[in-house]
Design a protein around this motif. Sequence first.
Motif, mmCIF file in Angstrom:
data_model
loop_
_atom_site.group_PDB
_atom_site.id
_atom_site.type_symbol
_atom_site.label_atom_id
_atom_site.label_comp_id
_atom_site.label_asym_id
_atom_site.label_seq_id
_atom_site.Cartn_x
_atom_site.Cartn_y
_atom_site.Cartn_z
ATOM 1 N N THR A 122 0.803 -1.340 -0.247
ATOM 2 C CA THR A 122 0.279 0.292 -0.420
ATOM 3 C C THR A 122 1.066 0.913 0.260
ATOM 4 O OG1 THR A 122 -1.204 -0.834 0.819
ATOM 5 C CG2 THR A 122 -1.493 1.192 1.499
ATOM 6 N N VAL A 123 0.223 2.507 -0.708
ATOM 7 C CA VAL A 123 1.559 3.479 -0.749
ATOM 8 C C VAL A 123 -0.100 4.643 -0.777
ATOM 9 C CG1 VAL A 123 2.420 4.910 -2.118
ATOM 10 C CG2 VAL A 123 2.656 2.383 -3.169
ATOM 11 N N VAL A 124 0.701 5.143 0.676
ATOM 12 C CA VAL A 124 -0.123 6.566 1.108
ATOM 13 C C VAL A 124 0.697 7.890 0.431
ATOM 14 C CG1 VAL A 124 -0.451 7.593 3.006
ATOM 15 C CG2 VAL A 124 -0.357 5.164 3.026
ATOM 16 N N GLU A 125 -0.094 8.430 -0.341
ATOM 17 C CA GLU A 125 -0.075 10.098 -0.369
ATOM 18 C C GLU A 125 -0.257 11.524 -0.081
ATOM 19 O OE1 GLU A 125 2.795 13.229 -1.691
ATOM 20 O OE2 GLU A 125 3.783 11.276 -2.342
ATOM 21 N N MET A 126 0.539 12.490 -0.027
ATOM 22 C CA MET A 126 -0.269 13.385 1.294
ATOM 23 C C MET A 126 -1.007 13.934 0.020
ATOM 24 S SD MET A 126 0.898 16.218 3.768
ATOM 25 C CE MET A 126 1.179 14.869 4.641
ATOM 26 N N LEU A 127 0.043 14.108 -1.591
ATOM 27 C CA LEU A 127 -0.657 15.108 -2.390
ATOM 28 C C LEU A 127 -1.987 14.386 -3.580
ATOM 29 C CD1 LEU A 127 2.057 16.745 -3.560
ATOM 30 C CD2 LEU A 127 0.670 17.663 -2.153
ATOM 31 N N ASP A 128 -2.774 14.832 -4.329
ATOM 32 C CA ASP A 128 -3.594 14.291 -4.928
ATOM 33 C C ASP A 128 -3.377 13.628 -5.839
ATOM 34 O OD1 ASP A 128 -2.304 16.121 -6.573
ATOM 35 O OD2 ASP A 128 -4.338 17.164 -6.949
ATOM 36 N N ARG A 129 -1.853 13.187 -5.994
ATOM 37 C CA ARG A 129 -2.260 12.374 -7.102
ATOM 38 C C ARG A 129 0.136 11.359 -6.962
ATOM 39 N NH1 ARG A 129 1.112 14.254 -11.472
ATOM 40 N NH2 ARG A 129 1.352 17.223 -11.188
ATOM 41 N N ILE A 130 0.466 10.288 -7.321
ATOM 42 C CA ILE A 130 1.791 10.039 -6.727
ATOM 43 C C ILE A 130 2.555 10.350 -7.837
ATOM 44 C CG2 ILE A 130 0.429 7.855 -6.310
ATOM 45 C CD1 ILE A 130 1.391 6.534 -9.222
ATOM 46 N N VAL A 131 4.033 10.133 -7.637
ATOM 47 C CA VAL A 131 5.074 11.026 -8.636
ATOM 48 C C VAL A 131 4.378 12.282 -9.151
ATOM 49 C CG1 VAL A 131 6.150 8.858 -8.734
ATOM 50 C CG2 VAL A 131 4.113 9.522 -10.602
ATOM 51 N N PRO A 132 4.142 13.218 -8.013
ATOM 52 C CA PRO A 132 4.018 14.445 -7.850
ATOM 53 C C PRO A 132 4.580 15.272 -9.056
ATOM 54 C CG PRO A 132 4.148 14.352 -5.712
ATOM 55 C CD PRO A 132 4.683 12.862 -6.211
ATOM 56 N N VAL A 133 5.763 15.200 -8.808
ATOM 57 C CA VAL A 133 6.280 16.042 -9.331
ATOM 58 C C VAL A 133 6.358 15.883 -11.178
ATOM 59 C CG1 VAL A 133 8.492 16.066 -7.986
ATOM 60 C CG2 VAL A 133 8.394 14.620 -9.565
ATOM 61 N N ARG B 115 -3.095 -2.050 -10.840
ATOM 62 C CA ARG B 115 -3.474 -3.108 -12.006
ATOM 63 C C ARG B 115 -2.734 -4.493 -11.508
ATOM 64 N NH1 ARG B 115 -4.585 -1.232 -16.459
ATOM 65 N NH2 ARG B 115 -1.569 -1.381 -17.379
ATOM 66 N N GLN B 116 -1.701 -3.832 -11.578
ATOM 67 C CA GLN B 116 -0.005 -5.081 -10.643
ATOM 68 C C GLN B 116 -0.740 -5.807 -9.532
ATOM 69 O OE1 GLN B 116 3.457 -3.848 -11.259
ATOM 70 N NE2 GLN B 116 2.943 -2.595 -12.512
ATOM 71 N N GLY B 117 -1.829 -4.808 -8.596
ATOM 72 C CA GLY B 117 -2.218 -5.240 -7.182
ATOM 73 C C GLY B 117 -2.025 -4.606 -6.099
ATOM 74 N N MET B 118 -1.473 -3.286 -6.575
ATOM 75 C CA MET B 118 -1.067 -2.236 -5.398
ATOM 76 C C MET B 118 -1.985 -1.511 -5.550
ATOM 77 S SD MET B 118 2.845 -0.374 -5.525
ATOM 78 C CE MET B 118 4.157 -1.162 -6.409
ATOM 79 N N LYS B 119 -2.358 -1.428 -3.613
ATOM 80 C CA LYS B 119 -3.220 -0.142 -2.952
ATOM 81 C C LYS B 119 -2.562 1.416 -2.909
ATOM 82 C CE LYS B 119 -6.580 -0.020 0.638
ATOM 83 N NZ LYS B 119 -7.292 -0.228 1.532
ATOM 84 N N ILE B 120 -3.481 2.104 -3.150
ATOM 85 C CA ILE B 120 -3.023 3.347 -3.495
ATOM 86 C C ILE B 120 -3.505 4.895 -2.972
ATOM 87 C CG2 ILE B 120 -1.642 5.313 -5.308
ATOM 88 C CD1 ILE B 120 0.058 3.279 -5.629
ATOM 89 N N LEU B 121 -3.308 5.225 -2.376
ATOM 90 C CA LEU B 121 -3.811 6.706 -1.122
ATOM 91 C C LEU B 121 -2.975 7.788 -1.340
ATOM 92 C CD1 LEU B 121 -4.589 4.350 1.791
ATOM 93 C CD2 LEU B 121 -6.009 3.743 -0.193
ATOM 94 N N THR B 122 -4.448 8.627 -2.712
ATOM 95 C CA THR B 122 -3.222 9.961 -2.336
ATOM 96 C C THR B 122 -4.330 10.641 -1.853
ATOM 97 O OG1 THR B 122 -5.271 9.890 -5.199
ATOM 98 C CG2 THR B 122 -2.932 8.929 -4.785
ATOM 99 N N GLY B 123 -4.345 11.869 -1.807
ATOM 100 C CA GLY B 123 -5.285 13.056 -0.638
ATOM 101 C C GLY B 123 -4.966 12.454 1.194
ATOM 102 N N ALA B 124 -3.424 11.603 1.514
ATOM 103 C CA ALA B 124 -4.083 11.442 2.863
ATOM 104 C C ALA B 124 -2.649 11.195 3.308
ATOM 105 C CB ALA B 124 -3.887 9.078 2.340
ATOM 106 N N SER B 125 -3.058 11.112 4.374
ATOM 107 C CA SER B 125 -2.213 11.563 5.494
ATOM 108 C C SER B 125 -2.119 10.585 6.383
ATOM 109 C CB SER B 125 -2.285 12.614 5.782
ATOM 110 O OG SER B 125 -3.992 12.758 7.206
ATOM 111 N N LEU B 126 -1.046 10.659 7.225
ATOM 112 C CA LEU B 126 -0.673 9.377 8.711
ATOM 113 C C LEU B 126 -0.709 9.833 9.026
ATOM 114 C CD1 LEU B 126 0.637 6.371 8.677
ATOM 115 C CD2 LEU B 126 3.179 7.515 8.958
#
Length: 470
Positions: A199-210, A225-236
Amino acid sequence: MADSYDVIVLGSGPGGYVAAIRCAQLGLKTAIVERELLGGICLNWGCIPTKALLRSGEVFHLMKHAKDYGLAAKEIEADLDAVVKRSRGVAKQLNSGVTGLMKKNKIAVHMGTGSLKDATTLEVKGEKGTETLKAKHIIVATGARARDLPFAPADGKRVWTYRHAMTPSEMPSKLLVIGSGAIGIEFASFYNDMGAEVTVVEMLDRIVPVEDKDVSAALEKSLTRQGMKILTGASLESMDVKASGVSPKIKGKDGKVVASDYSHVIVAIGIQPNTENVGLEKLGVKLDRGFIQIDNYGRTGVKGLWAIGDCVPGPWLAHKASHEGVTAAESIAQELGNKDVHPHPLDRQNIPGCTYCHPQIASVGMTEARAKESGYDVKVGTFPFIGNGKAIALGEPEGFIKTVFDAKTGELLGAHMIGPEVTELIQGYVVGKTLETTEAELMNTIFAHPTLSEAMHESVLAAHGRVIHI
């Protein structure tokens, strides 16, 4: 009596050791100071060993899909210890290579921790006790380290930085990656290929934001599609670290806080420069959030003191550090009377960025959005790899190449890629930008067939309504 040099380089990463070699090539008496391993983070704990890991993950991925190529591979297993051993072997080989380069170029190596006494004096505490070194010029190349979570510092057991993730004591079963920059995404890709639930957590609204937003969207779709869970706009919000795993609370983009359990977590939330206890402040060196402020040649504003690499403003990339090292070395030689060198200032618009996940991503220059924000009237061309014969033959037709041009002048403003071997292809556009190539030269260039690079040509043609194969 203090050892005396023309130049001392503090730090032997890809900025420091390259700067030292270039100084030596220019006839300057040069020394390098290193507290850990020659080659710095990049060769020993960063760029190179991670690529060795990713290569193993890629091969494992291909083996699991052997039938797609008309091949049979049964009872395929990954030996994590062997994978890590290979990676460390690659790092050791390159470390030895840098050691050889120092000898070849007659660069004095002082192993120890260095601190500035003044702009021309460095005190080194190390294997020879305390040494005092003098130089006409000193280049600070002390690099940076991973930032910790304030409420859950890395312990090497359950909470990892990139260094722990490269030499894991065990294979994660359920992995949380905090941060979706290049480091976070590369490790997420590796461990996903190796069989972990990621699972990948990213605070901004999209991954690899640059990266360009179209690349971000395509990568998220592929990783999902490869099976990862992506959480954007999320914070720990918090994280409870236990002997058996970690229990974070994650606030999603909907505002809801969800508690989950993971076996391990990789923290990839940026870097912190290694500029403490170097003696910079007492010399009046300007710092911003710890990063040394310099001009485009590496000058700090304190006469005789220079800085390069990850301890100065970004992008924090090995090749940028090496380029800065050469520029600083040539600038120093020029100041010392060499009339045959003509250093060029760093142009940040021509620095490529590469992320070695699966699929790869690479870029240089402005994104489409940034170009428009900067006032350009743009022409944009996109070509998918599904229209490229070589990509189809390789069984990797996923992704695309996108080029951005100034509609008025034809200037290449940026190029953005996702797909097979794009980290190699990007250099074509980097050379083009450096030579100030326009759309006309690129359209009239002959690209070999069948190659992935033909997609670069088609992307340029697409910007002008002349695309052929789609």
